[in-house]
Design a protein around this motif. Sequence first.
Motif, PDB file in Angstrom:
ATOM      1  N   SER B  81       0.720  -1.269  -0.042  1.00 22.03           N
ATOM      2  CA  SER B  81       0.058  -0.105   0.010  1.00 22.03           C
ATOM      3  C   SER B  81       0.829   1.335  -0.021  1.00 22.03           C
ATOM      4  O   SER B  81       0.532   2.366  -0.653  1.00 22.03           O
ATOM      5  N   TYR B  82       2.041   1.272   0.684  1.00 18.41           N
ATOM      6  CA  TYR B  82       2.845   2.582   0.917  1.00 18.41           C
ATOM      7  C   TYR B  82       3.449   2.511  -0.582  1.00 18.41           C
ATOM      8  O   TYR B  82       3.736   3.652  -0.727  1.00 18.41           O
ATOM      9  N   ALA B  83       3.706   1.590  -1.359  1.00 18.40           N
ATOM     10  CA  ALA B  83       4.318   1.756  -2.642  1.00 18.40           C
ATOM     11  C   ALA B  83       3.531   2.523  -3.389  1.00 18.40           C
ATOM     12  O   ALA B  83       3.982   3.458  -4.170  1.00 18.40           O
ATOM     13  N   ALA B  84       2.185   2.147  -3.398  1.00 20.87           N
ATOM     14  CA  ALA B  84       1.121   3.146  -4.012  1.00 20.87           C
ATOM     15  C   ALA B  84       1.007   4.352  -3.673  1.00 20.87           C
ATOM     16  O   ALA B  84       0.853   5.479  -4.220  1.00 20.87           O
ATOM     17  N   GLY B  85       1.169   4.516  -2.139  1.00 20.14           N
ATOM     18  CA  GLY B  85       1.069   5.776  -1.437  1.00 20.14           C
ATOM     19  C   GLY B  85       2.317   6.737  -1.861  1.00 20.14           C
ATOM     20  O   GLY B  85       2.190   7.913  -2.335  1.00 20.14           O
ATOM     21  N   TRP B  86       3.421   6.068  -2.036  1.00 26.90           N
ATOM     22  CA  TRP B  86       4.656   6.947  -2.177  1.00 26.90           C
ATOM     23  C   TRP B  86       4.699   7.294  -3.553  1.00 26.90           C
ATOM     24  O   TRP B  86       5.177   8.413  -4.019  1.00 26.90           O
ATOM     25  N   PHE B  87       4.432   6.250  -4.466  1.00 30.06           N
ATOM     26  CA  PHE B  87       4.994   6.452  -5.905  1.00 30.06           C
ATOM     27  C   PHE B  87       3.832   6.739  -6.827  1.00 30.06           C
ATOM     28  O   PHE B  87       3.912   6.610  -8.103  1.00 30.06           O
ATOM     29  N   ALA B  88       2.585   7.184  -6.234  1.00 29.36           N
ATOM     30  CA  ALA B  88       1.450   7.485  -6.933  1.00 29.36           C
ATOM     31  C   ALA B  88       0.696   8.406  -6.341  1.00 29.36           C
ATOM     32  O   ALA B  88      -0.645   8.291  -6.148  1.00 29.36           O
ATOM     33  N   SER B  89       1.184   9.550  -5.807  1.00 23.90           N
ATOM     34  CA  SER B  89       0.384  10.358  -5.068  1.00 23.90           C
ATOM     35  C   SER B  89       1.097  11.757  -5.078  1.00 23.90           C
ATOM     36  O   SER B  89       2.487  11.623  -5.484  1.00 23.90           O
ATOM     37  N   LEU B 112       0.057  16.904 -11.412  1.00 21.51           N
ATOM     38  CA  LEU B 112       0.226  17.083  -9.829  1.00 21.51           C
ATOM     39  C   LEU B 112       1.751  17.099  -9.570  1.00 21.51           C
ATOM     40  O   LEU B 112       2.693  16.374 -10.114  1.00 21.51           O
ATOM     41  N   PRO B 113       2.310  17.673  -8.541  1.00 20.87           N
ATOM     42  CA  PRO B 113       3.720  17.402  -7.978  1.00 20.87           C
ATOM     43  C   PRO B 113       3.563  16.061  -7.474  1.00 20.87           C
ATOM     44  O   PRO B 113       2.456  15.363  -7.099  1.00 20.87           O
ATOM     45  N   GLY B 114       4.707  15.731  -6.767  1.00 23.43           N
ATOM     46  CA  GLY B 114       4.744  14.368  -6.279  1.00 23.43           C
ATOM     47  C   GLY B 114       5.095  13.399  -7.179  1.00 23.43           C
ATOM     48  O   GLY B 114       5.535  13.837  -8.521  1.00 23.43           O
ATOM     49  N   ILE B 115       5.584  12.003  -6.724  1.00 25.24           N
ATOM     50  CA  ILE B 115       5.813  11.065  -7.756  1.00 25.24           C
ATOM     51  C   ILE B 115       4.678  10.527  -8.135  1.00 25.24           C
ATOM     52  O   ILE B 115       3.731   9.912  -7.459  1.00 25.24           O
ATOM     53  N   HIS B 116       4.610  10.088  -9.678  1.00 20.71           N
ATOM     54  CA  HIS B 116       3.267   9.586  -9.959  1.00 20.71           C
ATOM     55  C   HIS B 116       3.672   8.676 -11.108  1.00 20.71           C
ATOM     56  O   HIS B 116       4.179   8.958 -12.228  1.00 20.71           O
ATOM     57  N   ASP B 185      -3.289   8.097  -6.924  1.00 24.40           N
ATOM     58  CA  ASP B 185      -3.961   8.285  -8.164  1.00 24.40           C
ATOM     59  C   ASP B 185      -5.000   7.430  -8.458  1.00 24.40           C
ATOM     60  O   ASP B 185      -4.652   6.117  -8.006  1.00 24.40           O
ATOM     61  N   ALA B 186      -5.730   7.586  -9.023  1.00 20.91           N
ATOM     62  CA  ALA B 186      -6.959   6.780  -9.453  1.00 20.91           C
ATOM     63  C   ALA B 186      -6.291   5.636 -10.644  1.00 20.91           C
ATOM     64  O   ALA B 186      -5.338   6.252 -11.327  1.00 20.91           O
ATOM     65  N   LEU B 187      -7.122   4.812 -10.682  1.00 19.33           N
ATOM     66  CA  LEU B 187      -6.391   3.579 -11.844  1.00 19.33           C
ATOM     67  C   LEU B 187      -6.646   4.430 -13.128  1.00 19.33           C
ATOM     68  O   LEU B 187      -7.667   4.868 -13.500  1.00 19.33           O
ATOM     69  N   THR B 272      -4.655   1.907  -4.165  1.00 23.01           N
ATOM     70  CA  THR B 272      -5.112   2.670  -5.249  1.00 23.01           C
ATOM     71  C   THR B 272      -6.553   2.680  -5.155  1.00 23.01           C
ATOM     72  O   THR B 272      -7.532   3.585  -5.546  1.00 23.01           O
ATOM     73  N   TYR B 273      -7.468   1.617  -4.675  1.00 26.71           N
ATOM     74  CA  TYR B 273      -8.621   1.535  -4.747  1.00 26.71           C
ATOM     75  C   TYR B 273      -9.381   2.227  -3.743  1.00 26.71           C
ATOM     76  O   TYR B 273     -10.281   2.927  -3.963  1.00 26.71           O
ATOM     77  N   PHE B 274      -8.830   2.154  -2.608  1.00 22.95           N
ATOM     78  CA  PHE B 274      -9.345   3.077  -1.287  1.00 22.95           C
ATOM     79  C   PHE B 274      -9.047   4.488  -1.632  1.00 22.95           C
ATOM     80  O   PHE B 274      -9.504   5.106  -1.096  1.00 22.95           O
ATOM     81  N   ASN B 275      -8.116   4.796  -2.439  1.00 21.65           N
ATOM     82  CA  ASN B 275      -7.640   6.014  -2.950  1.00 21.65           C
ATOM     83  C   ASN B 275      -6.867   6.800  -1.830  1.00 21.65           C
ATOM     84  O   ASN B 275      -6.786   7.964  -1.688  1.00 21.65           O
TER      85      ASN B 275
END
Lengths: 277, 385
Positions: B81-89, B112-116, B185-187, B272-275
Motif C-alpha cells: 500500500s505504501y508503494a502506491a502511496g509513495w509512488f502514485a500520489s 500534480l506535484p509528487g511522484i506519479h 492516483d486513480a487507476l 489505489t482502490y481505497f484512494n
Amino acid sequence: MSTSGSIDPGAPEVAELATEVEGALLSAENVSKIFGGLVAVNDVTVAIPRKKIVSIIGPNGAGKTTFFNMLTGLYKPSRGKIVLDGADITGHRPDKIMAGGVARTFQNIRLFSTMTAVENVMVGQHARMRAGLIGSILRPPRVGREERGTREKARDMLGFVGLETKTFDELAINLSYGDQRRVEIARALASEPRLLLLDEPTAGMNPQESEVLTTFMKRLRDELDLSILLIEHDMKVVMGVSEHITVLDHGEKIAEGDPATVRANPRVIEAYLGKQG
Amino acid sequence: MSAINSNLESFRNWKHANLAIAVVLIGALAIFPLFKPPLDGFIDDCVLALAYVVMALGLNIVVGFAGLLDLGFVAFYAFGSYAAGWFASDFFSSINGEKGIHIGAGTFASTLPGIHLNFLLVLVAAVIITSIAGMIIGLPTLRLRGDYIAIVTLAFGEIIGRFAVNGQIGGFKYTNGRQAISPVDALDLPLLKEFDSAFSIRGYYWVALTMVAFSLFVNFRLRDSRLGRAWIAIREDEVAAVSMGIPLVKTKLMAYAAGAAFGGLSGAFLGTYFNSVNANQFQFAFSIFILSMVILGGLGSIWGTVLGAITLSFINSYFIPDVFNGIPGSLGLDFDLTQLSFGIFGFLLVMVMILRPEGLLPEKRRRLELKEGIGADEAIVEVRA
C-alpha cells in the motif's frame, strides 16, 4: 544379535585396509562429536575406498548414526576433519555435501509422506536441476525439458530398485514398508551420488528381503561404481557384503578389518555379548 | 486397491478439470459487471474479495506449501500500500522543484506535484519492495521451527504496524500515520480509460480479476515445479529435505519472497482502490483474517484458498453488514452485527475444524491421506522403523 553367523561361502576377498586415507573417496580423520558432556563419537578415523562396500557396526548407542550425521553434514564435528575426494568438507551444509555426491537413507524411513513415489525421487534430483523461481513460473523450454527428464529419470530409478510400475504414483505413505525402503534408496540414487550411506537398510525386513537387498548393494557397487557405507545390525548381511568393517562401541573405534578379522576379535565379541566370567 | 486406483485416475483428470473450470469461471466473472450499475455495491464487494484472493494465494505459498506459519502477513499489505502511496500520489510534493516526477501517469496525475508512476509500475515497485521485505523478515526465522516462526513473524507484523503509525525520519513522517497518504492516483490504464473511475468501479474489478488470474497461474506453475516440490519437502520433513540437497535458507527465503510479493501486489491495488493509505488498516487482525481464509479453504490447496478468501471476504463485507445486520434488531437487541465480525469468524473456523478439518477444498494430498485413513498408519511405521 549373533556374531557367529554361518560363514558365507562367497566371502568377499580381503580388501586393502581402508584406514589408509590416501586415495579414499571419503575419509573421516580423528572425528569427535560431543553433546554437552556426552562424548557420542570419540576420535574415530574411517576411510571409504572407491567402489567398495564398507560397514560400521556396533551395539545400540555406539555412535554409528551420529557418525553418519557428521559425514552428511547434519552435525558439525566437534573435532577432526572430513575429506571428500581430496576436498575438506568439514562443517559444510548437508545440501552442499549431497551435491558433492554423498547421498543417504535414514534409519527411520524419512520419505515425504504426502508426495508420490515419483515425486519423492524427483526431490532427490533437486541438486542436479537448475530451474529457479523465475524459470519455474515462466517455464521456458529448457525448464520444461528438465522437468520431463527429471520425471523420466525418477521412474527409471524406481524401476531399477524394483518398485512395481503401478505403485509409482502412490503416495509414499501408502506404500508397503519394503517399498518405502526401495523408494528411499531410489531417492538417494537419483542424486547421482558417488557414495551411498545406508543407515540400517534391512531393519524390519525378513531374511528373504535382506538377501535381495544384499545382492542389490553388490549390483550398485558393480554397475554404478558406487561406494557404499553401511550401518547394519544384521550380521549375515554385514559379513556377506562388506569388504571392510569398522566396529564402534561407546563412540570409539574398537576394531576394524575384513569380516573374518572382525568376527574373531575378542573386543568385538565382548562389546556385543559382554565380558565372560 | 481399486478405490485408490480410481483416485489416481481422478488426479490425472484434475489438471484438465482445473483448466476448464478456470476458463469458464473467469469468462463468466469477466462480463457480469456489465449487467450491474457501474458503482454497484456488489461489485465493490467483489473487488475486495478478489484482492483478498491474491493476498491469500500469497500467504498460501508460505504457510500452505512451505509450512512456515506466518502471522505477520499484514506487513506486506502495508508495504504494498505504501508503494502506491509513495509512488502514485502528491505525498512527496516538494520533489523535483515541486514539479513532480511522472512516468506513464494519467493525464490528470501528470499535472500534480509528487511522484506519479503508472499503475503497472507501482505494482512492479510493490512486488520488488515486498519481496525484499519478505526475505528480510524471513531471515531471523530461518533457524526456527513451527510456533516460533509464528511468534517472530507476528512481532514483525506489529513492528511494521507501529512504523506505519509513528514512523518518521528527522521529523518527516514518511507514512503520514493516521492522517493517511491521500489521495492516491486513480487507476488510469489505456484500455480502461473509458470507464472513468469516479463514475465506475468496473475498471478496478477487471484489474483485480486479472491479478487473480495472474496469481493463479503463478501459483500453479510454482506448485508443479522444482521449487514447489522443495517447499513441500521442507514442510514434510526438513531433515530429509536438506539431506536430499535442498538448501533450506534459499528455498525458505524464496517462499517468503514469493508470498510477500502477492501481499504487495494486492496491497498496492487496495491502496489505489481505497484512494488512500492509512496506518489504521495495518492491524494484527488483518493477518489473522487472511490466514483464516487459507485455513478455511484448505492449507496448501490453491482452489481451496480461493474459495476460502471469497467466502470470508463476502461474509465480512456483504453478509454481516448487509444481509444479516437486521437480525439483532428483530430480536429486540440493540447492537451492530459488524461489531461481532471476529466472533463470527472465530465461530466459523471452529466449526470448520470440527466438521471438515482438511478445509473446504483440501489439497489432493491431504484429502487422500484423510480419505484412506492413512494418518493412523503413520504411527505404526514410525514404531516399526
